[in-house]
Design an enzyme around this catalytic site. Structure first.
Site, short mmCIF file in Angstrom:
data_model
loop_
_atom_site.label_atom_id
_atom_site.label_comp_id
_atom_site.label_asym_id
_atom_site.label_seq_id
_atom_site.Cartn_x
_atom_site.Cartn_y
_atom_site.Cartn_z
N ASP A 108 65.01 24.74 25.53
CA ASP A 108 65.06 23.32 25.89
C ASP A 108 63.72 22.60 25.68
O ASP A 108 63.20 21.95 26.61
CB ASP A 108 65.47 23.17 27.37
CG ASP A 108 66.72 23.97 27.71
OD1 ASP A 108 67.60 24.08 26.86
OD2 ASP A 108 66.80 24.47 28.86
N GLU A 158 75.37 17.47 26.42
CA GLU A 158 74.18 17.49 27.27
C GLU A 158 72.95 17.29 26.38
O GLU A 158 73.08 16.99 25.20
CB GLU A 158 74.09 18.82 28.03
CG GLU A 158 74.05 20.04 27.13
CD GLU A 158 74.19 21.36 27.88
OE1 GLU A 158 74.52 21.37 29.07
OE2 GLU A 158 73.96 22.41 27.23
O1 FUB Z 1 68.55 25.95 29.82
C1 FUB Z 1 69.55 25.64 30.77
C2 FUB Z 1 70.52 24.65 30.19
O2 FUB Z 1 71.07 25.17 28.97
C3 FUB Z 1 69.93 23.32 29.78
O3 FUB Z 1 69.69 22.48 30.85
C4 FUB Z 1 70.98 22.86 28.83
O4 FUB Z 1 70.61 21.77 28.05
C5 FUB Z 1 71.22 24.12 28.02
O5 FUB Z 1 70.24 24.30 27.02
#
Ligand code: FUB
Length: 440
Positions: A27, A197
């Site tokens: 991320d 997301e």
């Molecule tokens: O790394 C945890 C979660 O997985 C992140 O918040 C999302 O965007 C995905 O990458």
């Protein structure tokens, strides 16, 4: 202390992908700050993984040339969040913004045990980009079911906007001058197609771009939309990152010295979707502002700007400075070099005593190593504190000492520090350890 002749040099000619190999990171949110360096604020996949729930702390990485990256160390852990989930963990995709002399670090974290219903967006602040962060609480009114992945965009007029979301809903709103509350309320970002997301906003040639991960089953891609306004409405423009071979996809875009880059993650090193690694590739635009599909490379990106200068405060410790135990040994190799070997057995270790921490505070600890194991690891312990497993990907030969790995840790002032590398995670030999004190 005897100096070894093996160079303690970690420099690379291209960034390579993944670019961060010492620990598992995901991320990435990249920013170029006023000191001219580029910074990556990343999640940390804790090894061994157990889903994404053990992600309990953040590290920052920085570079002056996009190729050579420095671990700036840990900046925040769930233990320091007094409003957070009692069990800790779940420190997911963060971002950072700078305004009027303060760095604001935004991170999603649940406030309750029922984690997916209690997300909040925490804020920690510091006067420095990569250390000294203190939690300030969470942004009132934000969060709830699946509302994760904050991203903050500061416009040319100094107005700041927050975007976040998950589970198919993306929201945006303007931040107040305090950068810790929302002016009015968040609203849904209209016009995005198949939003999952990982929202991220940047501006180029007066056009706002919102990038995000889509819902392709088990292998998200990155899409983008554009607008003439920071809060939309948005026009969907398409996919610009095809699957990275990882069940999650999360990226950010930044311009550095006139070139544009995509920061993203894959699972190339571990083969596991919960042990991810940050990558960088160039981003190119067509004349009409469309983003071309990013070519995911093994080489990464070329150097741009200044390579890091050797640090005059660096000290190198060789095999003669370490006490081995648990089956580890010191062996003479070609050119009269001594190296630390046989670190594959559980309990095997080498201990460096009286390591100089200079004035005390943050210091980069690196080892120069060789291994034929696909992914060897060593556990790092400093003055009795267990840091973490440190990855040591294969160098291709047990006499090819061009591997370089390590972490930034905290040392005590003076030559009083004890640093232990423990094995049991693949055969690996260490040529030397380098200690570089950093500004605190
Ligand atoms: O790394 C945890 C979660 O997985 C992140 O918040 C999302 O965007 C995905 O990458």
């Amino acid at each position: 202390m005897r100096r070894e002749s093996i160079p303690a040099d970690c420099s690379k000619t291209t960034s390579m992908n993944p670019v961060i190999t010492s620990i598992f990171t995901a991320d990435p949110s990249a920013h170029v700050w006023e000191d001219g360096r580029v910074y990556i604020y990343a999640s940390h996949d804790v090894d061994p993984a157990r889903g994404c729930d053990l992600m309990d702390r953040y590290h920052v990485f920085s570079s002056s040339d996009m190729v050579n990256w420095r671990d700036e160390g840990e900046i925040l852990s769930s233990d320091e969040v007094n409003w957070g989930r009692p069990e800790g963990g779940f420190m997911w995709a963060p971002d950072c913004a700078y305004k009027n002399g303060t760095y604001y670090f935004y991170y999603p974290h649940p406030s309750g045990s029922d984690w997916n219903d209690t997300w909040k967006i925490g804020v920690a602040t510091s006067g420095k980009p990569a250390s000294g962060f203190t939690d300030q609480g969470y942004i009132p009114g934000l969060g709830g079911f699946a509302m994760i992945d904050p991203a903050v965009f500061v416009d040319e007029d100094n107005r700041a906007y927050m975007y976040y979301g998950g589970g198919g809903r993306c929201e945006g709103g303007e931040l107040n001058k305090d950068m810790m509350s929302i002016k009015g309320s968040m609203k849904e970002m209209k016009g995005l197609e198949d939003f999952h997301e990982a929202a991220w906003v940047f501006k180029r040639n007066g056009v706002y771009y919102l990038t995000y991960a889509d819902n392709l089953e088990g292998n998200n891609r990155m899409r983008y939309a554009t607008s003439e306004h920071p809060l939309g409405p948005w026009t969907h423009r398409g996919i610009f990152l095809e699957p990275c071979g990882c069940s999650t996809t999360h990226g950010s875009v930044a311009e550095f010295k006139g070139r544009w880059y995509l920061f993203y993650h894959n699972q190339e090193i571990s083969g596991e979707g919960t042990l991810r690694s940050v990558c960088i590739d160039e981003l190119h635009f067509d004349e009409d502002g469309s983003i071309r599909t990013v070519v995911q490379t093994r080489e990464g990106v070329n150097p741009i700007g200044e390579a890091p200068a050797p640090n005059p405060r660096m000290k190198v410790y060789g095999a003669a400075d370490c006490v081995v135990g648990g089956g580890a040994a010191v062996e003479a190799r070609q050119e009269g070099r001594s190296v630390i070997t046989s670190l594959h057995g559980a309990g095997a270790c080498c201990r460096f005593e009286r390591v100089d921490g200079a004035a005390g505070g943050r210091a980069e600890i690196r080892i120069t190593y060789a291994t034929t194991a696909r992914l060897a690891k060593l556990r790092l312990n400093v003055n009795g504190s267990d840091y973490s497993l440190v990855n040591a990907p294969s160098t291709g030969g047990d006499d090819e000492f061009d591997g370089c790995t390590g972490l930034t840790v905290r040392l005590l002032q003076g030559a009083v520090n004890s640093i232990v590398w423990s094995g049991g995670y693949g055969d690996i030999s260490i040529a030397c350890m380098t200690v570089i004190p950093l500004e605190d």
